[in-house]
Enzyme design. Structure first.
Site, short mmCIF file in Angstrom:
data_model
loop_
_atom_site.label_atom_id
_atom_site.label_comp_id
_atom_site.label_asym_id
_atom_site.label_seq_id
_atom_site.Cartn_x
_atom_site.Cartn_y
_atom_site.Cartn_z
N GLY A 172 0.79 -1.23 0.00
CA GLY A 172 0.00 0.00 0.00
C GLY A 172 0.82 1.27 0.00
CG ASP A 173 3.72 4.50 1.33
OD1 ASP A 173 4.35 4.70 0.27
OD2 ASP A 173 3.75 5.29 2.29
CB ALA A 174 5.66 -0.72 -2.31
CG ASN A 178 7.25 2.77 4.00
OD1 ASN A 178 7.66 3.46 4.93
ND2 ASN A 178 6.28 3.18 3.19
#
Length: 247
Positions: A172-174, A178
Site C-alpha cells: 500500500g506504500d511500497a 518502508n
C-alpha cells in the site's frame, strides 16, 4: 513529491507522545507529507516506535494497527503495543524491528544493494501474505471511493484499470523508506502498513519503481523489477502511478 523525511531534531513533541515515553529518550526519525511524526522511544533491542497523527491529517493509525495485527502472523512487520487518540490527534506504539530504512545512510551509500533488497522484499511480502482471508481491499475502485469520501478530487469517470496481472496483498506504500535492511544488506521487514490490502501487484510495483528515482536517482527501476523477478509493464505502471497521484 511533498516533503517526507527525517525531521529536525528539535521538532515539538506532542504531549501524548511525551506521556507514552514515561521518561525514556525520544528521537524524531520521520515526518510524512501530511505532518505525521514517528519517534524512536529508547534504544537497543527493546526500542519502541511511536507514530503521531495530528487531528485533521487524514492519517488513520487505527486502520494501520488493524492491518499490522493481521499481517504480523505471516511476515516481519511491527508488533502493536498500544494505540489511542484524543482531541489533538492519534498515536500508535509498536515494537522495533531489526534493521534500518533502505534510505538510511547504508542504503543511500549503496543503492544497488538497497534496491535489490526492496525488490526482493516486496516479492517476499506478496508471496507470504495470503489473499484468501485478507479482510482489506486496496483495489482501484476502493481507493477512488475512499478518496471521494475524504474530499479529494478523484475523477467522477476514471479510466478503467487494466486487467489484473496477479492479485496479491499489497503493501500500500511500497516506497523504499518502508523496507528495512539487515546487516547483510538483505531486506529484514516492512513498516508503514496503513493502506495494506488486496490489489494487483502492479499497484505496489508501479510506486516502488517510481520511488527509486526520488530516493536514489534515475536508472534503478529495472534493477528493482529484476530483483522482484518480473518484466516491465508500461501500461499497468502508468495506470497505477496515475491512481497513486489522484488518491
Amino acid at each position: 513529491m511533498p516533503f517526507a523525511g527525517p525531521p529536525s531534531p528539535d521538532v515539538p513533541v506532542p504531549a501524548p507522545v511525551t506521556a507514552l515515553a514515561r521518561g525514556r529518550a525520544l528521537l524524531p526519525v520521520w515526518r510524512n507529507e501530511r505532518g505525521g511524526l514517528t519517534f524512536r522511544m529508547g534504544d537497543g533491542p527493546g526500542r519502541l516506535f511511536v507514530k503521531w497523527a495530528p487531528a485533521g491529517s487524514g492519517l488513520d493509525l487505527a486502520a494501520e494497527a488493524e492491518r499490522l495485527r493481521w499481517a504480523v502472523r505471516f511476515t516481519p512487520v511491527p508488533r502493536v503495543r498500544e494505540e489511542g487518540a484524543d482531541a489533538g490527534g492519534s498515536w500508535l506504539v509498536t515494537e522495533g524491528l531489526p534493521g534500518e530504512s533502505a534510505v538510511g545512510p547504508r542504503g543511500t551509500a549503496d543503492p544497488a544493494t538497497a534496491v535489490r533488497a526492496v525488490g526482493e522484499g516486496l516479492r517476499a511480502l506478496h508471496e507470504r501474505l495470503p489473499v484468501e482471508g485478507c479482510p482489506f481491499d486496496w483495489s482501484a475502485g476502493a481507493r477512488l471511493e475512499r478518496a471521494r469520501r475524504a474530499g479529494r478530487r478523484a475523477p467522477a469517470e476514471p479510466p478503467a484499470p487494466p486487467p489484473a496481472d496477479r492479485l496479491v496483498v499489497c503493501h500500500g506504500d511500497a516506497c523504499a523508506p518502508n523496507t528495512l535492511l539487515g546487516e547483510d544488506g538483505s531486506w529484514s521487514g516492512h513498516v508503514d502498513m496503513g493502506a495494506l490490502g488486496v490489489a494487483d501487484r502492479w499497484a505496489d510495483l508501479a510506486v516502488a519503481t517510481w520511488a527509486t528515482e526520488w530516493n536514489y536517482g534515475p536508472g534503478w527501476e529495472r534493477p528493482l523489477l529484476d530483483a522482484y523477478g518480473i518484466a516491465p509493464d508500461p501500461e499497468r505502471t502508468a495506470y497505477y502511478r496515475w491512481l497513486w497521484s489522484v488518491t
